[in-house]
Design an enzyme around this catalytic site. Sequence first.
Site, PDB file in Angstrom:
ATOM      1  N   TYR A  61      13.804 -10.842 -11.360  1.00 16.04           N
ATOM      2  CA  TYR A  61      12.470 -10.298 -11.046  1.00 16.04           C
ATOM      3  C   TYR A  61      11.411 -10.954 -11.932  1.00 16.04           C
ATOM      4  O   TYR A  61      10.365 -11.410 -11.456  1.00 16.04           O
ATOM      5  CB  TYR A  61      12.468  -8.771 -11.249  1.00 16.04           C
ATOM      6  CG  TYR A  61      11.088  -8.159 -11.264  1.00 16.04           C
ATOM      7  CD1 TYR A  61      10.449  -7.814 -10.079  1.00 16.04           C
ATOM      8  CD2 TYR A  61      10.412  -7.915 -12.466  1.00 16.04           C
ATOM      9  CE1 TYR A  61       9.174  -7.258 -10.093  1.00 16.04           C
ATOM     10  CE2 TYR A  61       9.144  -7.360 -12.491  1.00 16.04           C
ATOM     11  CZ  TYR A  61       8.530  -7.030 -11.298  1.00 16.04           C
ATOM     12  OH  TYR A  61       7.271  -6.486 -11.317  1.00 16.04           O
ATOM     13  N   ILE A 107       0.824  -1.229   0.000  1.00 21.20           N
ATOM     14  CA  ILE A 107       0.000   0.000   0.000  1.00 21.20           C
ATOM     15  C   ILE A 107       0.849   1.266   0.000  1.00 21.20           C
ATOM     16  O   ILE A 107       0.396   2.327  -0.426  1.00 21.20           O
ATOM     17  CB  ILE A 107      -0.996  -0.007   1.194  1.00 21.20           C
ATOM     18  CG1 ILE A 107      -2.083   1.058   0.981  1.00 21.20           C
ATOM     19  CG2 ILE A 107      -0.261   0.202   2.537  1.00 21.20           C
ATOM     20  CD1 ILE A 107      -3.283   0.921   1.862  1.00 21.20           C
ATOM     21  N   GLU A 160       7.021  -7.944 -17.627  1.00 27.99           N
ATOM     22  CA  GLU A 160       8.405  -8.451 -17.575  1.00 27.99           C
ATOM     23  C   GLU A 160       8.430  -9.957 -17.797  1.00 27.99           C
ATOM     24  O   GLU A 160       9.469 -10.514 -18.175  1.00 27.99           O
ATOM     25  CB  GLU A 160       9.024  -8.147 -16.204  1.00 27.99           C
ATOM     26  CG  GLU A 160       9.729  -6.819 -16.104  1.00 27.99           C
ATOM     27  CD  GLU A 160      10.973  -6.712 -16.967  1.00 27.99           C
ATOM     28  OE1 GLU A 160      11.884  -7.519 -16.789  1.00 27.99           O
ATOM     29  OE2 GLU A 160      11.030  -5.825 -17.817  1.00 27.99           O
ATOM     30  N   SER A 185       3.220  -9.186 -14.326  1.00 32.17           N
ATOM     31  CA  SER A 185       3.959  -8.132 -15.020  1.00 32.17           C
ATOM     32  C   SER A 185       4.307  -8.499 -16.455  1.00 32.17           C
ATOM     33  O   SER A 185       4.611  -9.662 -16.760  1.00 32.17           O
ATOM     34  CB  SER A 185       5.251  -7.861 -14.248  1.00 32.17           C
ATOM     35  OG  SER A 185       6.160  -7.127 -15.040  1.00 32.17           O
TER      36      SER A 185
HETATM   37  P1  NDP Z   1       6.486  -0.179  -5.668  1.00 33.80           P
HETATM   38  O1  NDP Z   1       7.904  -0.599  -5.725  1.00 33.80           O
HETATM   39  O2  NDP Z   1       6.171   1.294  -5.739  1.00 33.80           O
HETATM   40  O3  NDP Z   1       5.821  -0.737  -4.318  1.00 33.80           O
HETATM   41  C1  NDP Z   1       6.167  -1.980  -3.795  1.00 33.80           C
HETATM   42  C2  NDP Z   1       5.488  -2.150  -2.461  1.00 33.80           C
HETATM   43  O4  NDP Z   1       5.830  -3.440  -1.910  1.00 33.80           O
HETATM   44  C3  NDP Z   1       5.874  -1.119  -1.384  1.00 33.80           C
HETATM   45  O5  NDP Z   1       4.739  -0.773  -0.653  1.00 33.80           O
HETATM   46  C4  NDP Z   1       6.841  -1.909  -0.512  1.00 33.80           C
HETATM   47  O6  NDP Z   1       6.934  -1.425   0.816  1.00 33.80           O
HETATM   48  C5  NDP Z   1       6.173  -3.267  -0.538  1.00 33.80           C
HETATM   49  N1  NDP Z   1       7.033  -4.356  -0.078  1.00 33.80           N
HETATM   50  C6  NDP Z   1       8.260  -4.685  -0.545  1.00 33.80           C
HETATM   51  N2  NDP Z   1       8.739  -5.747   0.117  1.00 33.80           N
HETATM   52  C7  NDP Z   1       7.784  -6.116   1.020  1.00 33.80           C
HETATM   53  C8  NDP Z   1       7.695  -7.148   1.988  1.00 33.80           C
HETATM   54  N3  NDP Z   1       8.668  -8.034   2.171  1.00 33.80           N
HETATM   55  N4  NDP Z   1       6.571  -7.214   2.742  1.00 33.80           N
HETATM   56  C9  NDP Z   1       5.565  -6.340   2.569  1.00 33.80           C
HETATM   57  N5  NDP Z   1       5.603  -5.324   1.677  1.00 33.80           N
HETATM   58  C10 NDP Z   1       6.700  -5.228   0.908  1.00 33.80           C
HETATM   59  O7  NDP Z   1       5.711  -0.958  -6.827  1.00 33.80           O
HETATM   60  P2  NDP Z   1       4.502  -0.484  -7.767  1.00 33.80           P
HETATM   61  O8  NDP Z   1       3.476   0.174  -6.935  1.00 33.80           O
HETATM   62  O9  NDP Z   1       5.028   0.203  -8.962  1.00 33.80           O
HETATM   63  O10 NDP Z   1       3.966  -1.890  -8.292  1.00 33.80           O
HETATM   64  C11 NDP Z   1       3.005  -2.641  -7.543  1.00 33.80           C
HETATM   65  C12 NDP Z   1       3.108  -4.104  -7.917  1.00 33.80           C
HETATM   66  O11 NDP Z   1       2.845  -4.261  -9.302  1.00 33.80           O
HETATM   67  C13 NDP Z   1       4.478  -4.742  -7.685  1.00 33.80           C
HETATM   68  O12 NDP Z   1       4.260  -6.070  -7.325  1.00 33.80           O
HETATM   69  C14 NDP Z   1       5.142  -4.665  -9.048  1.00 33.80           C
HETATM   70  O13 NDP Z   1       6.123  -5.663  -9.171  1.00 33.80           O
HETATM   71  C15 NDP Z   1       3.949  -4.901  -9.957  1.00 33.80           C
HETATM   72  N6  NDP Z   1       4.010  -4.307 -11.268  1.00 33.80           N
HETATM   73  C16 NDP Z   1       4.274  -2.982 -11.413  1.00 33.80           C
HETATM   74  C17 NDP Z   1       4.254  -2.398 -12.653  1.00 33.80           C
HETATM   75  C18 NDP Z   1       4.552  -0.962 -12.838  1.00 33.80           C
HETATM   76  O14 NDP Z   1       4.803  -0.563 -13.991  1.00 33.80           O
HETATM   77  N7  NDP Z   1       4.501  -0.135 -11.800  1.00 33.80           N
HETATM   78  C19 NDP Z   1       3.933  -3.197 -13.853  1.00 33.80           C
HETATM   79  C20 NDP Z   1       3.626  -4.584 -13.573  1.00 33.80           C
HETATM   80  C21 NDP Z   1       3.654  -5.101 -12.328  1.00 33.80           C
HETATM   81  P3  NDP Z   1       7.989  -0.259   1.242  1.00 33.80           P
HETATM   82  O15 NDP Z   1       7.290   1.038   0.942  1.00 33.80           O
HETATM   83  O16 NDP Z   1       8.174  -0.524   2.690  1.00 33.80           O
HETATM   84  O17 NDP Z   1       9.231  -0.438   0.404  1.00 33.80           O
HETATM   85  P1  GDR Z   2      11.190  -1.875 -16.008  1.00 34.09           P
HETATM   86  O1  GDR Z   2      11.221  -0.323 -15.620  1.00 34.09           O
HETATM   87  O2  GDR Z   2      12.495  -2.519 -15.881  1.00 34.09           O
HETATM   88  O3  GDR Z   2      10.495  -1.963 -17.341  1.00 34.09           O
HETATM   89  O4  GDR Z   2      10.257  -2.471 -14.858  1.00 34.09           O
HETATM   90  P2  GDR Z   2      12.415   0.726 -15.547  1.00 34.09           P
HETATM   91  O5  GDR Z   2      11.773   2.060 -15.579  1.00 34.09           O
HETATM   92  O6  GDR Z   2      13.353   0.435 -14.443  1.00 34.09           O
HETATM   93  O7  GDR Z   2      13.222   0.463 -16.925  1.00 34.09           O
HETATM   94  C1  GDR Z   2      12.592   0.625 -18.187  1.00 34.09           C
HETATM   95  C2  GDR Z   2      13.643   0.583 -19.283  1.00 34.09           C
HETATM   96  O8  GDR Z   2      14.448   1.760 -19.207  1.00 34.09           O
HETATM   97  C3  GDR Z   2      15.811   1.398 -19.394  1.00 34.09           C
HETATM   98  N1  GDR Z   2      16.680   2.402 -18.771  1.00 34.09           N
HETATM   99  C4  GDR Z   2      16.736   2.707 -17.473  1.00 34.09           C
HETATM  100  N2  GDR Z   2      16.043   2.212 -16.419  1.00 34.09           N
HETATM  101  C5  GDR Z   2      16.300   2.734 -15.184  1.00 34.09           C
HETATM  102  N3  GDR Z   2      15.593   2.305 -14.134  1.00 34.09           N
HETATM  103  N4  GDR Z   2      17.242   3.709 -14.989  1.00 34.09           N
HETATM  104  C6  GDR Z   2      17.980   4.217 -16.021  1.00 34.09           C
HETATM  105  O9  GDR Z   2      18.829   5.092 -15.825  1.00 34.09           O
HETATM  106  C7  GDR Z   2      17.698   3.696 -17.325  1.00 34.09           C
HETATM  107  N5  GDR Z   2      18.198   3.973 -18.559  1.00 34.09           N
HETATM  108  C8  GDR Z   2      17.569   3.183 -19.427  1.00 34.09           C
HETATM  109  C9  GDR Z   2      15.915   0.016 -18.730  1.00 34.09           C
HETATM  110  O10 GDR Z   2      17.091  -0.649 -19.178  1.00 34.09           O
HETATM  111  C10 GDR Z   2      14.611  -0.612 -19.200  1.00 34.09           C
HETATM  112  O11 GDR Z   2      14.765  -1.144 -20.489  1.00 34.09           O
HETATM  113  C11 GDR Z   2       9.075  -1.792 -14.437  1.00 34.09           C
HETATM  114  C12 GDR Z   2       8.865  -2.117 -12.944  1.00 34.09           C
HETATM  115  O12 GDR Z   2       7.808  -1.314 -12.472  1.00 34.09           O
HETATM  116  C13 GDR Z   2       8.498  -3.578 -12.760  1.00 34.09           C
HETATM  117  O13 GDR Z   2       8.146  -3.806 -11.399  1.00 34.09           O
HETATM  118  C14 GDR Z   2       7.308  -3.908 -13.657  1.00 34.09           C
HETATM  119  O14 GDR Z   2       6.952  -5.243 -13.533  1.00 34.09           O
HETATM  120  C15 GDR Z   2       7.650  -3.580 -15.105  1.00 34.09           C
HETATM  121  O15 GDR Z   2       7.975  -2.209 -15.204  1.00 34.09           O
HETATM  122  C16 GDR Z   2       6.508  -3.861 -16.060  1.00 34.09           C
END
Ligand code: NDP
Ligand code: GDR
Length: 327
Positions: free
Chosen positions: A151, A9, A129, A127
């Site tokens: 991941y 959350i 990914e 995801s």
């Molecule tokens: P965030 O990284 O912003 O949030 C992750 C959350 O998980 C945080 O609240 C974190 O808590 C919590 N967390 C991590 N480890 C634990 C643990 N051991 N126990 C309980 N809570 C934990 O992710 P997003 O909001 O961007 O994404 C949400 C979900 O969707 C994730 O599972 C992500 O992998 C997945 N996802 C995201 C996408 C995206 O583009 N954003 C796309 C596809 C899937 P804390 O604040 O304490 O670190």
């Molecule tokens: P991603 O997101 O790996 O797709 O995972 P991220 O924004 O980290 O990377 C996207 C692409 O950008 C390229 N890249 C960089 N990435 C980061 N972080 N920092 C840099 O400086 C940079 N320069 C280039 C990366 O190589 C990559 O190709 C996100 C996360 O939210 C996952 O949890 C989720 O599942 C997927 O999106 C869908």
Amino acid sequence: MPTALVTGITGQDGAYLAQLLLDRGYKVVGLLRRSASADVIGARLRWLGILDHVELVDGNLTDLSSLIRVIETHRPDEVYNLAAQSFVAASWQQPLLTGAVTGIGAVNILEALRIARPEARFYQASSSEMFGLIQERVQTERTPFYPRSPYGVAKLYAHWMTVNYRESFGLHASSGILFNHESPLRGIEFVTRKITDGVARIKLGLARELPLGNLDAQRDWGHARDYVRAMWLMLQEKKPDDYVVATGRTVRIREFCDLAFGHAGLHAEEHVRVSQSLIRPAEVDVLQGDASKARAALGWSPETSLEDMVAEMVEADLVRHRARLAA
Ligand code: NDP
Ligand code: GDR
């Protein structure tokens, strides 16, 4: 009043989902992992003005007993598993932790539901990914998976376990295969927010350049606010299922840079520097999703364009940095 339990959350999606659930009249219970930095926890919920409206309870995805206790106490009708080690790049440095949280953690919560609340509806944050080295130009629910990072592998395990618990035990367990989604609440280490934060700092004279990795990777980016709506819609369906959630438009990192720098009246090529240290051991070169199933079955479609999202993110980062400068 229905009760929803949201793991993760405090993350980007958790905050937007909590807001959506509160707006729809839910009692929202959020799992909070213990941290020594209690003062910064909840920043996203605070930003949305809802920190005082959700109930945060202690627990950790790696601690099954804590999950059972939370579920027995709060008896949620819906459970959204958003918690994860979600940063792909970090998953090569911490593959075991990523497996324990992102993979096994999902099974812990499925087990907790199976034991304590099998009638609850469950959402797993899968995801794009998982598609990794893409096997089809445009990815659907039927596209074979080929994860390219620890991941991605962990998410794939959690995804199949969600399917398996649905088929084995009849849980109402759905999996959203969400493509990248962003917002002003995106973590600073992800490329979109790193870019918009960099643009704001350069615009305000706090930095001159922005180091990035692979500029040619392509992503299908949507807005988190739109994507959490798809999560909720999935759990309102009579039958659980899996859905791709995406915009269908894919864009290179360098084009995202052009949009973000351009919004601030800057030129990306004058500031972006490629740093080899940011290139990943294995890359996901291109992702493009087809959300036809979600459109047809859930009536879902994205409402925010990439251009509007970039503008919102750059403006939010300008506001943040201006406030810091003024303080
Ligand atoms: P965030 O990284 O912003 O949030 C992750 C959350 O998980 C945080 O609240 C974190 O808590 C919590 N967390 C991590 N480890 C634990 C643990 N051991 N126990 C309980 N809570 C934990 O992710 P997003 O909001 O961007 O994404 C949400 C979900 O969707 C994730 O599972 C992500 O992998 C997945 N996802 C995201 C996408 C995206 O583009 N954003 C796309 C596809 C899937 P804390 O604040 O304490 O670190
Ligand atoms: P991603 O997101 O790996 O797709 O995972 P991220 O924004 O980290 O990377 C996207 C692409 O950008 C390229 N890249 C960089 N990435 C980061 N972080 N920092 C840099 O400086 C940079 N320069 C280039 C990366 O190589 C990559 O190709 C996100 C996360 O939210 C996952 O949890 C989720 O599942 C997927 O999106 C869908």
